[in-house]
Enzyme design. Sequence first.
Site, PDB file in Angstrom:
ATOM      1  N   TYR A 159      40.758  40.403  43.263  1.00 20.45           N
ATOM      2  CA  TYR A 159      40.944  39.306  42.316  1.00 20.45           C
ATOM      3  C   TYR A 159      39.747  38.352  42.357  1.00 20.45           C
ATOM      4  O   TYR A 159      39.261  37.978  43.421  1.00 20.45           O
ATOM      5  CB  TYR A 159      42.215  38.511  42.623  1.00 20.45           C
ATOM      6  CG  TYR A 159      42.262  37.246  41.808  1.00 20.45           C
ATOM      7  CD1 TYR A 159      42.593  37.282  40.466  1.00 20.45           C
ATOM      8  CD2 TYR A 159      41.877  36.027  42.356  1.00 20.45           C
ATOM      9  CE1 TYR A 159      42.559  36.140  39.691  1.00 20.45           C
ATOM     10  CE2 TYR A 159      41.842  34.879  41.591  1.00 20.45           C
ATOM     11  CZ  TYR A 159      42.190  34.944  40.256  1.00 20.45           C
ATOM     12  OH  TYR A 159      42.139  33.811  39.497  1.00 20.45           O
ATOM     13  N   HIS A 213      45.853  33.934  45.013  1.00 16.30           N
ATOM     14  CA  HIS A 213      46.511  34.498  43.825  1.00 16.30           C
ATOM     15  C   HIS A 213      47.856  35.142  44.155  1.00 16.30           C
ATOM     16  O   HIS A 213      48.166  36.249  43.705  1.00 16.30           O
ATOM     17  CB  HIS A 213      45.593  35.492  43.108  1.00 16.30           C
ATOM     18  CG  HIS A 213      45.658  35.360  41.615  1.00 16.30           C
ATOM     19  ND1 HIS A 213      46.201  36.324  40.797  1.00 16.30           N
ATOM     20  CD2 HIS A 213      45.267  34.361  40.786  1.00 16.30           C
ATOM     21  CE1 HIS A 213      46.133  35.936  39.533  1.00 16.30           C
ATOM     22  NE2 HIS A 213      45.567  34.746  39.501  1.00 16.30           N
TER      23      HIS A 213
END
Length: 403
Positions: A159, A213
Amino acid sequence: MKIRSAKVIVTCPGRNLVTLKIETDEGVYGIGDATLNGREKSVVSYLEDHVIPTLIGKDPQRVEDIWQYLYRGAYWRRGPVGMTAIAAVDVALWDIKAKLAGMPLYQLLGGKSREKVMVYGHATGLDIESCLEEVRKHVELGYKAVRVQCGIPGIPTTYGVSKEAGKPYEPADSALPAEHVWSTEKYLNNVPELFAAVRKEFGEDLHILHDVHHRLTPIQAARLGKEVEKFHLFWLEDCTAVENQSSYELIRKHTTTPLAIGEVFNSLSDCQELIQNQLIDYIRATITHAGGITNIRRIADFASVFHVKTGFHGATDLSPVCMGAALHFDTWVPNFGIQEHMPHTKETDLVFPHAYEFNDGFFTPGDVPGHGVDIDEEIAAKYPYKPAYLPVNRLEDGTLWNW
Protein backbone atom coordinates in the site's frame (compact mmCIF):
# COMPACT_ATOMS: atom_id res chain seq x y z
CA MET A 1 -33.08 33.84 -3.90
CA LYS A 2 -33.74 30.25 -4.94
CA ILE A 3 -31.83 27.32 -6.38
CA ARG A 4 -32.58 27.29 -10.10
CA SER A 5 -30.57 24.27 -11.24
CA ALA A 6 -28.04 21.66 -10.20
CA LYS A 7 -26.00 19.20 -12.21
CA VAL A 8 -23.31 16.58 -11.79
CA ILE A 9 -20.07 16.75 -13.77
CA VAL A 10 -17.88 13.62 -14.03
CA THR A 11 -14.36 13.90 -15.39
CA CYS A 12 -11.17 11.81 -15.37
CA PRO A 13 -8.08 14.02 -15.83
CA GLY A 14 -5.89 11.34 -14.24
CA ARG A 15 -8.55 9.73 -12.05
CA ASN A 16 -12.33 9.93 -11.76
CA LEU A 17 -13.64 13.06 -10.05
CA VAL A 18 -17.27 14.03 -9.43
CA THR A 19 -18.44 17.63 -9.02
CA LEU A 20 -21.85 19.04 -8.14
CA LYS A 21 -22.66 22.51 -9.48
CA ILE A 22 -25.58 24.44 -7.96
CA GLU A 23 -26.82 27.66 -9.57
CA THR A 24 -29.21 30.25 -8.17
CA ASP A 25 -31.84 32.31 -9.97
CA GLU A 26 -29.52 35.31 -9.57
CA GLY A 27 -26.71 33.61 -11.49
CA VAL A 28 -24.45 32.88 -8.51
CA TYR A 29 -23.19 29.29 -8.44
CA GLY A 30 -21.20 27.07 -6.12
CA ILE A 31 -19.47 23.73 -6.57
CA GLY A 32 -18.85 20.78 -4.25
CA ASP A 33 -16.74 17.63 -4.52
CA ALA A 34 -18.78 14.40 -4.71
CA THR A 35 -15.95 11.94 -5.37
CA LEU A 36 -16.08 8.51 -3.70
CA ASN A 37 -13.07 6.55 -4.92
CA GLY A 38 -14.10 3.42 -6.81
CA ARG A 39 -17.81 4.13 -6.23
CA GLU A 40 -18.18 7.38 -8.15
CA LYS A 41 -21.27 6.43 -10.13
CA SER A 42 -23.14 5.43 -6.98
CA VAL A 43 -22.90 9.02 -5.75
CA VAL A 44 -23.82 10.36 -9.20
CA SER A 45 -26.99 8.28 -9.15
CA TYR A 46 -27.85 9.29 -5.59
CA LEU A 47 -27.46 12.96 -6.46
CA GLU A 48 -29.34 12.86 -9.74
CA ASP A 49 -32.15 10.55 -8.65
CA HIS A 50 -32.71 11.53 -5.02
CA VAL A 51 -31.07 14.85 -4.15
CA ILE A 52 -31.13 17.32 -7.04
CA PRO A 53 -34.92 17.15 -7.57
CA THR A 54 -35.45 18.16 -3.92
CA LEU A 55 -33.09 21.16 -4.15
CA ILE A 56 -34.85 23.09 -6.89
CA GLY A 57 -36.68 26.11 -5.48
CA LYS A 58 -34.99 26.01 -2.07
CA ASP A 59 -33.24 29.03 -0.53
CA PRO A 60 -29.48 28.32 -0.96
CA GLN A 61 -28.62 30.44 2.08
CA ARG A 62 -30.43 28.05 4.43
CA VAL A 63 -27.38 25.81 4.56
CA GLU A 64 -28.12 24.11 7.88
CA ASP A 65 -31.78 23.52 7.06
CA ILE A 66 -30.91 21.90 3.74
CA TRP A 67 -28.28 19.74 5.46
CA GLN A 68 -30.86 18.54 7.98
CA TYR A 69 -33.41 17.98 5.21
CA LEU A 70 -31.04 15.72 3.27
CA TYR A 71 -29.79 13.89 6.37
CA ARG A 72 -32.96 13.42 8.42
CA GLY A 73 -35.35 13.33 5.51
CA ALA A 74 -33.62 10.43 3.79
CA TYR A 75 -34.30 8.07 6.75
CA TRP A 76 -31.38 5.88 5.58
CA ARG A 77 -28.79 7.95 7.39
CA ARG A 78 -25.02 8.03 7.15
CA GLY A 79 -23.07 5.72 4.89
CA PRO A 80 -20.37 6.87 2.45
CA VAL A 81 -22.62 7.36 -0.59
CA GLY A 82 -25.27 9.44 1.15
CA MET A 83 -22.84 11.52 3.17
CA THR A 84 -20.65 12.23 0.14
CA ALA A 85 -23.73 13.47 -1.73
CA ILE A 86 -24.74 15.66 1.22
CA ALA A 87 -21.18 17.00 1.43
CA ALA A 88 -21.24 18.02 -2.23
CA VAL A 89 -24.43 20.01 -1.69
CA ASP A 90 -23.15 21.51 1.54
CA VAL A 91 -19.81 22.71 0.15
CA ALA A 92 -21.52 24.16 -2.93
CA LEU A 93 -23.94 26.08 -0.67
CA TRP A 94 -21.12 27.41 1.53
CA ASP A 95 -19.35 28.47 -1.67
CA ILE A 96 -22.47 30.39 -2.73
CA LYS A 97 -22.94 31.91 0.72
CA ALA A 98 -19.35 33.17 0.86
CA LYS A 99 -19.62 34.59 -2.67
CA LEU A 100 -22.82 36.44 -1.72
CA ALA A 101 -21.04 37.81 1.36
CA GLY A 102 -18.10 38.88 -0.82
CA MET A 103 -15.57 37.13 1.40
CA PRO A 104 -13.32 34.07 1.40
CA LEU A 105 -14.85 31.05 3.08
CA TYR A 106 -12.46 31.09 6.04
CA GLN A 107 -13.69 34.59 6.87
CA LEU A 108 -17.30 33.44 6.86
CA LEU A 109 -16.41 30.55 9.18
CA GLY A 110 -14.98 32.96 11.76
CA GLY A 111 -11.72 34.30 10.39
CA LYS A 112 -8.12 33.14 10.50
CA SER A 113 -6.70 31.11 13.36
CA ARG A 114 -3.35 30.96 11.51
CA GLU A 115 -1.61 32.57 8.59
CA LYS A 116 -0.74 29.35 6.74
CA VAL A 117 -1.56 25.65 6.77
CA MET A 118 1.14 23.01 7.26
CA VAL A 119 0.77 20.05 4.90
CA TYR A 120 2.48 16.71 4.57
CA GLY A 121 3.48 15.08 1.31
CA HIS A 122 3.87 11.45 0.28
CA ALA A 123 7.26 9.79 -0.24
CA THR A 124 7.20 6.24 -1.56
CA GLY A 125 9.73 3.83 -2.95
CA LEU A 126 10.11 0.21 -3.98
CA ASP A 127 12.79 -0.04 -1.28
CA ILE A 128 14.14 2.09 1.56
CA GLU A 129 16.80 3.81 -0.54
CA SER A 130 14.36 4.92 -3.21
CA CYS A 131 11.96 6.14 -0.52
CA LEU A 132 14.76 8.24 0.98
CA GLU A 133 15.29 9.85 -2.42
CA GLU A 134 11.62 10.82 -2.51
CA VAL A 135 11.83 12.22 1.02
CA ARG A 136 14.81 14.32 -0.07
CA LYS A 137 12.81 15.76 -2.97
CA HIS A 138 10.03 16.78 -0.57
CA VAL A 139 12.48 18.36 1.86
CA GLU A 140 14.03 20.35 -0.99
CA LEU A 141 10.54 21.64 -1.85
CA GLY A 142 10.18 22.86 1.72
CA TYR A 143 7.97 20.18 3.24
CA LYS A 144 8.26 20.00 7.02
CA ALA A 145 6.30 16.74 7.21
CA VAL A 146 6.39 13.66 4.97
CA ARG A 147 4.46 10.39 4.97
CA VAL A 148 6.83 7.52 4.21
CA GLN A 149 5.89 4.15 2.67
CA CYS A 150 8.19 1.63 1.01
CA GLY A 151 8.07 -1.80 -0.54
CA ILE A 152 8.32 -4.81 1.75
CA PRO A 153 10.71 -7.63 0.72
CA GLY A 154 8.71 -10.71 -0.19
CA ILE A 155 5.45 -8.82 -0.87
CA PRO A 156 4.84 -8.04 -4.56
CA THR A 157 2.66 -4.98 -3.91
CA THR A 158 2.56 -2.67 -0.90
CA TYR A 159 0.00 0.00 0.00
CA GLY A 160 1.13 3.51 -0.83
CA VAL A 161 3.98 2.45 -3.10
CA SER A 162 3.90 3.36 -6.80
CA LYS A 163 4.43 0.62 -9.35
CA GLU A 164 7.00 2.78 -11.13
CA ALA A 165 9.60 5.08 -9.59
CA GLY A 166 8.66 8.73 -9.81
CA LYS A 167 5.02 8.02 -10.68
CA PRO A 168 2.17 9.00 -8.34
CA TYR A 169 0.48 6.24 -6.38
CA GLU A 170 -3.00 5.60 -7.79
CA PRO A 171 -4.52 2.39 -6.37
CA ALA A 172 -7.77 2.42 -8.39
CA ASP A 173 -6.46 1.44 -11.79
CA SER A 174 -8.40 -1.44 -13.34
CA ALA A 175 -11.88 -2.34 -14.56
CA LEU A 176 -12.13 -5.01 -11.85
CA PRO A 177 -10.50 -5.05 -8.39
CA ALA A 178 -6.90 -6.22 -8.47
CA GLU A 179 -5.91 -8.80 -5.84
CA HIS A 180 -2.87 -7.94 -3.73
CA VAL A 181 -0.92 -10.13 -1.31
CA TRP A 182 -0.23 -9.12 2.27
CA SER A 183 2.04 -10.44 5.04
CA THR A 184 1.76 -8.79 8.44
CA GLU A 185 4.89 -10.52 9.70
CA LYS A 186 7.08 -9.29 6.85
CA TYR A 187 5.66 -5.79 7.22
CA LEU A 188 6.28 -5.62 10.98
CA ASN A 189 9.83 -6.91 10.56
CA ASN A 190 10.68 -4.35 7.88
CA VAL A 191 8.92 -1.05 8.48
CA PRO A 192 10.90 0.03 11.59
CA GLU A 193 14.02 -0.07 9.39
CA LEU A 194 12.41 2.55 7.14
CA PHE A 195 11.85 4.94 10.04
CA ALA A 196 15.39 4.38 11.31
CA ALA A 197 16.80 5.21 7.88
CA VAL A 198 14.72 8.39 7.56
CA ARG A 199 15.78 9.62 11.00
CA LYS A 200 19.44 8.83 10.28
CA GLU A 201 19.33 10.69 6.97
CA PHE A 202 17.17 13.70 7.90
CA GLY A 203 17.44 14.06 11.67
CA GLU A 204 14.76 14.89 14.19
CA ASP A 205 13.40 18.10 12.66
CA LEU A 206 11.43 16.37 9.90
CA HIS A 207 7.94 15.19 10.87
CA ILE A 208 7.50 11.53 9.86
CA LEU A 209 4.04 10.05 9.24
CA HIS A 210 3.08 6.51 8.23
CA ASP A 211 -0.14 4.84 7.08
CA VAL A 212 -0.75 1.20 8.05
CA HIS A 213 -4.08 1.23 6.18
CA HIS A 214 -6.07 -0.93 8.60
CA ARG A 215 -3.80 -3.96 8.16
CA LEU A 216 -3.04 -4.89 11.80
CA THR A 217 -4.95 -6.40 14.70
CA PRO A 218 -5.02 -4.27 17.88
CA ILE A 219 -2.24 -6.25 19.58
CA GLN A 220 -0.08 -6.09 16.44
CA ALA A 221 -0.67 -2.35 16.26
CA ALA A 222 0.30 -2.03 19.92
CA ARG A 223 3.54 -3.88 19.20
CA LEU A 224 4.36 -1.62 16.26
CA GLY A 225 3.52 1.57 18.12
CA LYS A 226 5.77 0.53 21.00
CA GLU A 227 8.66 -0.51 18.74
CA VAL A 228 8.71 2.78 16.81
CA GLU A 229 8.42 5.16 19.77
CA LYS A 230 12.14 5.95 19.54
CA PHE A 231 11.65 7.37 16.03
CA HIS A 232 9.19 10.01 17.28
CA LEU A 233 6.60 9.69 14.54
CA PHE A 234 4.20 12.58 14.01
CA TRP A 235 1.55 9.89 13.79
CA LEU A 236 0.79 6.27 13.01
CA GLU A 237 -2.31 6.23 10.83
CA ASP A 238 -5.15 3.71 10.51
CA CYS A 239 -3.20 0.97 12.26
CA THR A 240 -6.28 -1.22 12.73
CA ALA A 241 -9.87 -1.31 11.56
CA VAL A 242 -12.18 0.41 14.04
CA GLU A 243 -15.63 -1.00 13.56
CA ASN A 244 -15.03 -1.62 17.28
CA GLN A 245 -13.76 1.76 18.50
CA SER A 246 -12.78 0.37 21.89
CA SER A 247 -10.05 -1.72 20.22
CA TYR A 248 -7.89 1.40 20.36
CA GLU A 249 -7.83 1.14 24.17
CA LEU A 250 -5.40 -1.77 23.90
CA ILE A 251 -3.13 0.14 21.52
CA ARG A 252 -3.22 3.27 23.66
CA LYS A 253 -2.18 1.37 26.79
CA HIS A 254 1.01 0.12 25.15
CA THR A 255 2.41 3.09 23.24
CA THR A 256 2.91 6.85 23.31
CA THR A 257 3.19 7.01 19.51
CA PRO A 258 0.50 9.49 18.35
CA LEU A 259 -2.43 7.83 16.60
CA ALA A 260 -4.56 9.10 13.71
CA ILE A 261 -7.61 7.61 12.04
CA GLY A 262 -10.79 8.57 10.25
CA GLU A 263 -10.59 8.99 6.48
CA VAL A 264 -13.38 6.39 6.10
CA PHE A 265 -15.56 8.04 8.77
CA ASN A 266 -18.65 9.98 7.77
CA SER A 267 -20.20 11.05 11.07
CA LEU A 268 -19.41 11.90 14.66
CA SER A 269 -20.89 8.55 15.68
CA ASP A 270 -17.98 6.82 13.92
CA CYS A 271 -15.41 8.48 16.17
CA GLN A 272 -17.22 9.70 19.29
CA GLU A 273 -15.76 7.03 21.56
CA LEU A 274 -12.28 7.42 20.07
CA ILE A 275 -12.35 11.15 20.72
CA GLN A 276 -14.01 11.42 24.12
CA ASN A 277 -11.83 8.65 25.56
CA GLN A 278 -8.75 10.29 24.02
CA LEU A 279 -7.79 7.11 22.20
CA ILE A 280 -6.52 9.09 19.19
CA ASP A 281 -4.57 12.30 18.70
CA TYR A 282 -5.72 13.29 15.21
CA ILE A 283 -9.05 12.90 13.44
CA ARG A 284 -8.62 12.16 9.72
CA ALA A 285 -12.15 12.75 8.46
CA THR A 286 -12.59 14.62 5.21
CA ILE A 287 -15.08 17.29 4.20
CA THR A 288 -16.14 15.30 1.13
CA HIS A 289 -16.99 12.07 2.93
CA ALA A 290 -18.16 13.39 6.30
CA GLY A 291 -21.15 15.45 5.24
CA GLY A 292 -19.45 18.68 4.24
CA ILE A 293 -18.33 21.73 6.17
CA THR A 294 -21.49 21.81 8.28
CA ASN A 295 -20.93 18.32 9.68
CA ILE A 296 -17.15 18.22 9.89
CA ARG A 297 -17.32 21.42 11.92
CA ARG A 298 -19.35 19.51 14.50
CA ILE A 299 -16.71 16.78 14.56
CA ALA A 300 -13.84 19.26 14.91
CA ASP A 301 -15.61 21.22 17.66
CA PHE A 302 -16.24 18.02 19.61
CA ALA A 303 -12.63 16.92 19.12
CA SER A 304 -11.29 20.22 20.45
CA VAL A 305 -12.83 19.54 23.86
CA PHE A 306 -10.69 16.40 24.19
CA HIS A 307 -7.39 17.79 22.81
CA VAL A 308 -7.76 15.94 19.51
CA LYS A 309 -6.50 17.85 16.47
CA THR A 310 -7.56 17.73 12.84
CA GLY A 311 -5.45 15.99 10.20
CA PHE A 312 -7.80 15.79 7.26
CA HIS A 313 -7.48 13.30 4.42
CA GLY A 314 -6.30 15.04 1.25
CA ALA A 315 -5.10 12.51 -1.29
CA THR A 316 -5.84 12.74 -5.02
CA ASP A 317 -8.96 10.62 -4.61
CA LEU A 318 -10.51 13.99 -3.73
CA SER A 319 -10.68 16.84 -6.20
CA PRO A 320 -9.17 20.33 -5.84
CA VAL A 321 -12.67 21.44 -4.78
CA CYS A 322 -12.27 19.46 -1.57
CA MET A 323 -8.70 20.70 -1.13
CA GLY A 324 -9.81 24.30 -1.47
CA ALA A 325 -12.63 23.90 1.02
CA ALA A 326 -10.35 22.01 3.42
CA LEU A 327 -7.69 24.73 3.34
CA HIS A 328 -10.27 27.38 4.22
CA PHE A 329 -11.50 25.18 7.06
CA ASP A 330 -7.91 24.51 8.20
CA THR A 331 -7.21 28.23 8.23
CA TRP A 332 -10.14 28.79 10.58
CA VAL A 333 -10.36 25.70 12.81
CA PRO A 334 -8.70 26.31 16.22
CA ASN A 335 -7.58 22.71 16.80
CA PHE A 336 -5.78 22.28 13.49
CA GLY A 337 -2.99 19.70 13.35
CA ILE A 338 -1.91 19.10 9.76
CA GLN A 339 -3.38 18.67 6.27
CA GLU A 340 -2.58 15.86 3.84
CA HIS A 341 -1.55 16.95 0.35
CA MET A 342 -0.86 15.04 -2.85
CA PRO A 343 -0.33 17.12 -6.00
CA HIS A 344 -2.98 16.61 -8.66
CA THR A 345 -2.06 16.08 -12.30
CA LYS A 346 -1.50 19.11 -14.51
CA GLU A 347 -4.66 18.16 -16.37
CA THR A 348 -6.64 18.18 -13.12
CA ASP A 349 -5.36 21.64 -12.25
CA LEU A 350 -6.54 22.87 -15.65
CA VAL A 351 -10.01 21.42 -15.07
CA PHE A 352 -10.16 22.97 -11.59
CA PRO A 353 -8.52 26.43 -11.53
CA HIS A 354 -7.91 27.39 -7.91
CA ALA A 355 -6.75 30.23 -5.69
CA TYR A 356 -4.81 28.16 -3.12
CA GLU A 357 -1.01 28.25 -3.25
CA PHE A 358 1.89 26.19 -1.89
CA ASN A 359 5.05 27.74 -0.47
CA ASP A 360 7.82 26.13 1.59
CA GLY A 361 5.73 23.36 3.16
CA PHE A 362 2.60 25.43 3.76
CA PHE A 363 -0.57 26.32 1.87
CA THR A 364 -2.66 29.47 1.87
CA PRO A 365 -6.27 29.23 0.64
CA GLY A 366 -6.44 32.52 -1.26
CA ASP A 367 -8.73 35.47 -0.62
CA VAL A 368 -11.25 35.35 -3.47
CA PRO A 369 -14.92 35.08 -2.40
CA GLY A 370 -16.04 31.49 -1.84
CA HIS A 371 -13.73 28.51 -1.48
CA GLY A 372 -11.65 29.68 -4.41
CA VAL A 373 -11.98 26.67 -6.73
CA ASP A 374 -13.87 26.60 -10.03
CA ILE A 375 -14.45 24.05 -12.79
CA ASP A 376 -13.84 24.49 -16.51
CA GLU A 377 -16.60 22.36 -17.99
CA GLU A 378 -15.17 22.43 -21.52
CA ILE A 379 -11.85 21.01 -20.39
CA ALA A 380 -13.59 18.55 -18.04
CA ALA A 381 -15.53 17.13 -20.99
CA LYS A 382 -12.25 16.15 -22.67
CA TYR A 383 -11.62 13.56 -19.94
CA PRO A 384 -14.53 11.08 -19.78
CA TYR A 385 -15.15 8.63 -16.95
CA LYS A 386 -13.02 5.47 -16.87
CA PRO A 387 -14.02 2.40 -14.82
CA ALA A 388 -11.55 1.94 -11.95
CA TYR A 389 -11.86 0.01 -8.72
CA LEU A 390 -9.81 -0.20 -5.55
CA PRO A 391 -7.85 -3.42 -4.94
CA VAL A 392 -8.55 -6.17 -2.44
CA ASN A 393 -6.01 -7.88 -0.18
CA ARG A 394 -5.38 -11.53 0.56
CA LEU A 395 -2.97 -13.03 3.05
CA GLU A 396 -0.34 -15.37 1.71
CA ASP A 397 -2.59 -18.35 2.48
CA GLY A 398 -5.42 -16.85 0.42
CA THR A 399 -7.53 -15.40 3.25
CA LEU A 400 -9.23 -12.13 2.31
CA TRP A 401 -7.83 -9.28 4.43
CA ASN A 402 -8.26 -5.56 4.92
CA TRP A 403 -7.04 -3.45 2.04
